[in-house]
Each structure stands twice: as C-alpha cells, then as structure tokens.
Design a protein around this motif. Sequence first.
Motif, PDB file in Angstrom:
ATOM      1  N   HIS A  96      -0.179  36.541 -29.248  1.00 17.62           N
ATOM      2  CA  HIS A  96       0.933  35.994 -30.120  1.00 17.62           C
ATOM      3  C   HIS A  96       0.525  34.392 -30.006  1.00 17.62           C
ATOM      4  O   HIS A  96       0.517  33.953 -28.906  1.00 17.62           O
ATOM      5  N   GLU A 109       0.569  37.231 -34.722  1.00 14.79           N
ATOM      6  CA  GLU A 109       0.100  37.957 -33.758  1.00 14.79           C
ATOM      7  C   GLU A 109      -1.261  38.873 -34.202  1.00 14.79           C
ATOM      8  O   GLU A 109      -1.084  39.286 -35.201  1.00 14.79           O
ATOM      9  N   PRO A 116       2.044  30.801 -31.375  1.00 14.50           N
ATOM     10  CA  PRO A 116       1.879  30.091 -30.022  1.00 14.50           C
ATOM     11  C   PRO A 116       2.459  31.365 -29.272  1.00 14.50           C
ATOM     12  O   PRO A 116       3.115  32.252 -29.531  1.00 14.50           O
ATOM     13  N   SER A 117       2.063  31.182 -27.960  1.00 13.66           N
ATOM     14  CA  SER A 117       2.871  32.043 -26.821  1.00 13.66           C
ATOM     15  C   SER A 117       4.214  32.176 -26.867  1.00 13.66           C
ATOM     16  O   SER A 117       4.921  33.061 -26.585  1.00 13.66           O
ATOM     17  N   SER A 118       4.822  31.160 -27.211  1.00 13.74           N
ATOM     18  CA  SER A 118       6.361  31.167 -27.350  1.00 13.74           C
ATOM     19  C   SER A 118       6.664  30.036 -28.438  1.00 13.74           C
ATOM     20  O   SER A 118       5.961  29.023 -28.668  1.00 13.74           O
ATOM     21  N   TRP A 156       7.386  28.128 -32.143  1.00 15.45           N
ATOM     22  CA  TRP A 156       6.900  28.236 -33.537  1.00 15.45           C
ATOM     23  C   TRP A 156       5.756  27.217 -33.648  1.00 15.45           C
ATOM     24  O   TRP A 156       5.670  26.290 -32.882  1.00 15.45           O
ATOM     25  N   ALA A 206       4.949  32.128 -36.305  1.00 16.01           N
ATOM     26  CA  ALA A 206       4.309  32.691 -35.348  1.00 16.01           C
ATOM     27  C   ALA A 206       3.543  33.894 -35.950  1.00 16.01           C
ATOM     28  O   ALA A 206       3.974  34.462 -36.551  1.00 16.01           O
TER      29      ALA A 206
END
Length: 146
Positions: free
Chosen positions: A136, A121, A138-140, A142, A119
């Motif tokens: 970020h 940012e 992906p947003s949540s 991996w 991930a």
Amino acid sequence: MKRARPGRLATVLAVSLASVVAGAVNAPTASAAEYGCNGSVIDSWNNVDGGVTYATTYLYWDGTYNCVAAVKRGSYYGVRSRIAVHAWTDATGYVPPGDDGNYLYYANFSFYGRNRCIAVETDIWTTSGRLVIQDHVPSSGWFHCG
C-alpha cells in the motif's frame, strides 16, 4: 590443421550475452501504451519482499485520470499468476473495481484523479495462491494530489 577450442573468453562472452538477453525479457519498461495507460509516468516503485522484487508499479497521470500499472518482474514476468491493483482517493475512498486477475505480465487500472489525492495498492500471489506482496503506497495518508 588443428582447430582451436573456444577459450575462457568465448565462454564468458556467451554467458554475458545470455544474461543480457534474459535481462531484456525480465526488464519491462514504463511505456504508457504498452500497459494500457494514458499520460506520463509520474512515479514508480518496486514491490519487494524478502529482497525479491516481484513487480514494479507505475503511476501515470494525463491531467484528469490516474492509471496504475503493476508489472511483474523476475521469475514472475510471463508466468500466469494472480496480481491486483487497487486505488483510493481522499474524495471517494475505495475506487472500484480495480484490476484483479491471473495475468502473465501486468494488471492496470484507470480512475478519475482531478482535484483528488490518491493511494494505491499492489497485491501479488505465488503461482500456488499464497499472497506474497500487499504493498500500500503511501503506507498511510495520500500522495500525488491532482
């Protein structure tokens, strides 16, 4: 003999040419060598807030290492302001040190990625120091498991 004044067509052509030239200055490419990365681009995304694209983040992979390059766009391209890129892996969590500084064009960061999901940012501040993007991806979870 009377000299002809430039007509509307000449004005339109001059304005169009100026727009193309200005666009070339503000339209960075994704060349790995240009941004200090190895490998090939495997993903990219625009860092947008309120309809304004502040940067484009490129993700490179060379078979062992990932490299993230966040390249400023528009009025931020070529202007010294703070920009940062950071990364996480499913194997190690946060990967220090990232890259965080006052740059004219881009921030980049390479890290080990073999057999890891990642991930990243991208953070961008205005010239006055206000954070405008904390993107970020992906947003949540991996992505891009190497």
